[in-house]
Design a protein around this motif. Structure first.
Motif, PDB file in Angstrom:
ATOM      1  N   ASN A   7       0.787  -1.233   0.000  1.00  0.00           N
ATOM      2  CA  ASN A   7       0.000   0.000   0.000  1.00  0.00           C
ATOM      3  C   ASN A   7       0.818   1.281   0.000  1.00  0.00           C
ATOM      4  O   ASN A   7       0.270   2.362   0.171  1.00  0.00           O
ATOM      5  CB  ASN A   7      -0.989   0.039   1.165  1.00  0.00           C
ATOM      6  N   VAL A  39      -3.487   4.648  -2.862  1.00  0.00           N
ATOM      7  CA  VAL A  39      -4.173   3.361  -2.983  1.00  0.00           C
ATOM      8  C   VAL A  39      -5.005   3.080  -1.732  1.00  0.00           C
ATOM      9  O   VAL A  39      -6.103   2.510  -1.817  1.00  0.00           O
ATOM     10  CB  VAL A  39      -3.174   2.212  -3.289  1.00  0.00           C
ATOM     11  N   VAL A  40      -4.536   3.517  -0.576  1.00  0.00           N
ATOM     12  CA  VAL A  40      -5.301   3.340   0.662  1.00  0.00           C
ATOM     13  C   VAL A  40      -6.551   4.214   0.632  1.00  0.00           C
ATOM     14  O   VAL A  40      -7.645   3.767   0.984  1.00  0.00           O
ATOM     15  CB  VAL A  40      -4.434   3.651   1.903  1.00  0.00           C
ATOM     16  N   ARG A  41      -6.399   5.476   0.186  1.00  0.00           N
ATOM     17  CA  ARG A  41      -7.565   6.370   0.080  1.00  0.00           C
ATOM     18  C   ARG A  41      -8.605   5.764  -0.857  1.00  0.00           C
ATOM     19  O   ARG A  41      -9.802   5.764  -0.559  1.00  0.00           O
ATOM     20  CB  ARG A  41      -7.154   7.753  -0.404  1.00  0.00           C
ATOM     21  N   GLU A  42      -8.159   5.220  -1.977  1.00  0.00           N
ATOM     22  CA  GLU A  42      -9.091   4.597  -2.918  1.00  0.00           C
ATOM     23  C   GLU A  42      -9.823   3.420  -2.269  1.00  0.00           C
ATOM     24  O   GLU A  42     -11.024   3.234  -2.481  1.00  0.00           O
ATOM     25  CB  GLU A  42      -8.350   4.137  -4.173  1.00  0.00           C
ATOM     26  N   LEU A  43      -9.112   2.633  -1.477  1.00  0.00           N
ATOM     27  CA  LEU A  43      -9.748   1.515  -0.771  1.00  0.00           C
ATOM     28  C   LEU A  43     -10.779   2.015   0.235  1.00  0.00           C
ATOM     29  O   LEU A  43     -11.875   1.474   0.338  1.00  0.00           O
ATOM     30  CB  LEU A  43      -8.699   0.666  -0.060  1.00  0.00           C
ATOM     31  N   ILE A  44     -10.419   3.044   0.998  1.00  0.00           N
ATOM     32  CA  ILE A  44     -11.333   3.590   2.004  1.00  0.00           C
ATOM     33  C   ILE A  44     -12.607   4.100   1.341  1.00  0.00           C
ATOM     34  O   ILE A  44     -13.712   3.922   1.858  1.00  0.00           O
ATOM     35  CB  ILE A  44     -10.651   4.719   2.812  1.00  0.00           C
ATOM     36  N   ASP A  71     -13.905   3.086  -1.486  1.00  0.00           N
ATOM     37  CA  ASP A  71     -14.619   2.042  -2.212  1.00  0.00           C
ATOM     38  C   ASP A  71     -15.740   1.484  -1.334  1.00  0.00           C
ATOM     39  O   ASP A  71     -15.495   1.043  -0.213  1.00  0.00           O
ATOM     40  CB  ASP A  71     -13.658   0.913  -2.599  1.00  0.00           C
ATOM     41  N   HIS A 123     -17.136  -1.229  -1.312  1.00  0.00           N
ATOM     42  CA  HIS A 123     -16.978  -2.659  -1.015  1.00  0.00           C
ATOM     43  C   HIS A 123     -15.930  -2.922   0.062  1.00  0.00           C
ATOM     44  O   HIS A 123     -15.695  -4.067   0.437  1.00  0.00           O
ATOM     45  CB  HIS A 123     -16.624  -3.430  -2.291  1.00  0.00           C
ATOM     46  N   THR A 124     -15.286  -1.871   0.547  1.00  0.00           N
ATOM     47  CA  THR A 124     -14.287  -2.010   1.606  1.00  0.00           C
ATOM     48  C   THR A 124     -14.960  -1.824   2.958  1.00  0.00           C
ATOM     49  O   THR A 124     -15.733  -0.895   3.147  1.00  0.00           O
ATOM     50  CB  THR A 124     -13.169  -0.954   1.442  1.00  0.00           C
TER      51      THR A 124
END
Length: 175
Positions: free
Chosen positions: A25, A33-38, A40, A42-43
């Motif tokens: 990450n 990439v972490v911001r995008e996951l947060i 999303d 589905h996260t």
């Protein structure tokens, strides 16, 4: 000086020093990439291994990190909105796991609440303590800024001090 020499000098230079070595990450030198996951849908925010790696990681700081870094202090990239982050840590997670009686401040729902001094939030560096059976160790991380934690209407922490009240109980997901 080699990186290994620098790390050695740093680690022996004071008590409770650690070296952060991100394995994932952070491959692009930032946390995008972490911001995008947060962001999303589905996260699900949260992490726990039940303490299996408590001498290697300290994941109890997730909520404070979310508020302190992602909402209040982030300077390299966009910040996240307070309401968005609170929703992701509360109702989004409760809904996913089937806890329909919590995650929102509504009449008839369980009201576990943190009263937070948002400007006073401060997550301290992790420290290794040796308080487990047979001299086992674990990482702990103290925090400032939580004025009160209320469980089932009863204060369980006030200004970081345990009140001794234990109104909570084990719950199981219906999902």
């Amino acid at each position: 000086m080699t990186p290994q020499e620098y790390c050695y000098d740093y680690l022996v230079g004071a008590e409770n020093r650690m070296v952060y070595f991100p394995v994932t990450n952070y491959v692009h030198g930032d946390l995008e990439v972490v911001r995008e996951l947060i962001e999303d849908p589905h996260t699900i925010l949260g992490l726990s291994d039940g303490g299996a790696h408590c001498g290697v990681i300290c994941d109890a700081s997730l909520n404070t990190s979310m508020l302190q870094h992602w909402v209040r202090d982030r300077s390299r990239g966009p910040r996240l909105g307070l309401e968005f982050v609170v929703r992701r840590m509360t109702s989004s997670t409760a809904d996913f796991y089937g806890f329909t009686d919590r995650g929102r401040l509504q009449v008839g729902k369980k009201a576990d609440v943190n009263v937070i001094d948002f400007d006073g939030l401060n997550l301290h560096s992790p420290k290794m303590i040796f308080d487990l059976p047979a001299g086992g160790h674990r990482l702990v991380q103290s925090v400032d800024g939580y004025d009160m934690t209320i469980c089932s209407g009863t204060p369980i922490f006030e200004k970081g001090v345990d009140t001794g009240a234990r109104p909570g109980k084990l719950v199981r997901s219906t999902a």
